[in-house]
Design a protein around this motif. Structure first.
Motif, PDB file in Angstrom:
ATOM      1  N   GLY A  67      -0.951   1.076   2.070  1.00 21.82           N
ATOM      2  CA  GLY A  67       0.485   1.210   1.945  1.00 21.82           C
ATOM      3  C   GLY A  67       0.853   1.947   0.672  1.00 21.82           C
ATOM      4  N   PRO A  68       2.053   2.510   0.595  1.00 20.80           N
ATOM      5  CA  PRO A  68       3.060   2.551   1.651  1.00 20.80           C
ATOM      6  C   PRO A  68       2.648   3.486   2.789  1.00 20.80           C
ATOM      7  N   ASP A  87       7.043   4.923   5.834  1.00 19.31           N
ATOM      8  CA  ASP A  87       7.813   4.364   4.711  1.00 19.31           C
ATOM      9  C   ASP A  87       8.080   5.431   3.653  1.00 19.31           C
ATOM     10  N   SER A 145      12.118   3.726   2.506  1.00 19.74           N
ATOM     11  CA  SER A 145      12.539   2.331   2.664  1.00 19.74           C
ATOM     12  C   SER A 145      11.767   1.363   1.781  1.00 19.74           C
ATOM     13  N   ALA A 146      10.573   1.763   1.326  1.00 17.15           N
ATOM     14  CA  ALA A 146       9.762   0.850   0.515  1.00 17.15           C
ATOM     15  C   ALA A 146      10.013   1.005  -0.980  1.00 17.15           C
ATOM     16  N   LYS A 187      11.684   0.637  -4.528  1.00 20.44           N
ATOM     17  CA  LYS A 187      12.536  -0.312  -5.233  1.00 20.44           C
ATOM     18  C   LYS A 187      13.300   0.422  -6.327  1.00 20.44           C
ATOM     19  N   ASN A 237       3.818   4.049  -4.789  1.00 19.78           N
ATOM     20  CA  ASN A 237       5.127   3.826  -5.401  1.00 19.78           C
ATOM     21  C   ASN A 237       4.915   3.257  -6.796  1.00 19.78           C
TER      22      ASN A 237
END
Length: 410
Positions: free
Chosen positions: A73-74, A78, A83-84, A86, A189
């Protein structure tokens, strides 16, 4: 060039105080909207995210000492949607990552001191790449920025953080140190504040800013000055990086030690004036210290110990003069025996280092302006898909001649 629908253009023309309004700092091919549930969401067009066409994969190890590559991930979806992300975060398409000795330790031994691999765990913390998505709260970075990733996540509340020594953060989450997953992925991220812009610097150099930061932190705390006689113990990646720093700082003479002649040859290549000492089996720490001092023309002022090996630390203690300093940069076993009385009767300071703080801007300046050239340290390059082979090559460095192994992703 991507197009924004009339509805989104209308939203963008609303009051500038609206937190979901598209920021001037964002790439023109992104649009930010506020959905009905009032949570902030990023809508990014394919033109803004050309690198998210492949699925994300990462390099994992576990408590059984397995090593493999699998989806991570992400997800690509995403990344495309944002959407992931922050608040305060950006998405980086990682382009180059160096393998650190700590990565090998976590894979082969499952731990470094109290930091233990207990589950599937993603490795890697020496990375650089390109920003491909930005949360609307971020005003300092934009899509397309080339960055080196400082792998720290701190609390900004404890005493070390508030006094500028955030490497001692009491709630530190350091990427690749269990249980925090690392950077050896296609997409990551991360907080924008820890993404340092590198301009037109190569991604390889950007990835090696992390080990360079380790050396710079040691140099600063050991107070290496122009004309200081210095010993460097260990000619691995950190030792060689430290050699480059000592040479740039004007230390003289510089002696470097290792058990591997090939690494000592590399030290001579990157710094012709360095004096090399090959550590032979069976030589006592006292004799090694005497030989090193003789090679330097007398006892040294400072030893920078970069191997973390008990016998090497002891030899360093016997190499420095009365009132000298042994500064340990390397990571070793949890418990060691040291020549206490030698330290005591010679008033030798023994100091230690844990990672770094506030070093990345300095590292970037040094590399961008040609003061430090790290290119010769790269011995091998592998694709992200071939990461297992990259780790095997690093772990067998005595046979493969590996120094700094880089993993690259397109």
């Amino acid at each position: 060039m991507s197009r924004v629908s009339p509805a989104l253009r209308s939203l963008a023309r609303q009051s500038s105080s609206a937190p979901w309004r598209k920021s001037p700092a964002m790439c023109s091919s992104q649009a930010w909207v506020k959905p009905a549930n009032k949570s902030v969401r990023c809508l990014a067009t394919p033109a803004a995210m050309p690198s998210a066409s492949k699925e994300n994969i990462g390099v994992y190890c576990n408590e059984k000492h397995d090593l493999w590559v699998k989806e991570s991930g992400p997800s690509a979806q995403d990344v495309k949607s944002g959407s992931a992300l922050k608040e305060g975060e950006v998405t980086i398409a990682i382009k180059s990552t160096g393998i650190c000795g700590s990565d090998i330790h976590f894979w082969k031994h499952g731990r470094i001191g109290p930091m233990i691999v207990e589950h599937d765990h993603i490795l890697g913390h020496e990375s650089a790449g390109e920003i491909i998505a930005v949360h609307p709260s971020v005003k300092t970075h934009k899509v397309g920025d080339r960055v080196a990733v400082e792998p720290s996540q701190i609390c900004n509340k404890c005493e070390p953080c508030l006094t500028g020594r955030y490497n001692g953060c009491l709630e530190m989450r350091f990427m690749s140190t269990p249980p925090v997953d690392g950077l050896l992925r296609r997409y990551v991220n991360h907080s924008a504040v820890w993404c340092h812009k590198i301009g037109d610097m190569s991604y390889e150099d950007g990835a090696m800013l992390e080990p360079l930061s380790v050396s710079l932190a040691g140099m600063a705390r050991a107070n290496i000055a122009l004309g200081d006689p210095v010993l460097i113990c260990g000619a691995g990646p950190i030792g060689l990086m430290t050699l480059l720093c000592c040479a740039a700082a004007g230390a003289e003479p510089i002696v470097i030690t290792d058990i591997d002649q090939n690494r000592l040859n590399m030290a001579k290549k990157i710094c012709p004036r360095v004096r090399t000492y090959k550590v032979e089996p069976g030589v006592s720490m006292e004799d090694a210290g005497a030989h090193i001092s003789e090679l330097a023309g007398g006892p040294l002022a400072t030893a920078l110990e970069c191997s973390g090996v008990e016998s090497s630390i002891a030899a360093a203690i016997y190499s420095v003069k009365f009132g000298g300093k042994v500064f340990v940069i390397g990571v070793g076993k949890p418990d060691m025996q040291i020549p206490f009385m030698r330290l005591s009767t010679q008033e030798i300071d023994l100091q230690f280092q844990y990672r770094y703080a506030n070093t990345w801007p300095r590292a970037i300046r040094l590399v961008q302006n040609g003061v430090i050239d790290m290119k010769d340290l790269v011995s091998h390059r592998f694709s992200l898909e071939d990461a297992v082979k990259a780790f095997e090559t690093t772990a067998a460095s005595a046979k493969t001649g590996a120094i700094k192994v880089l993993i690259q992703s397109e």
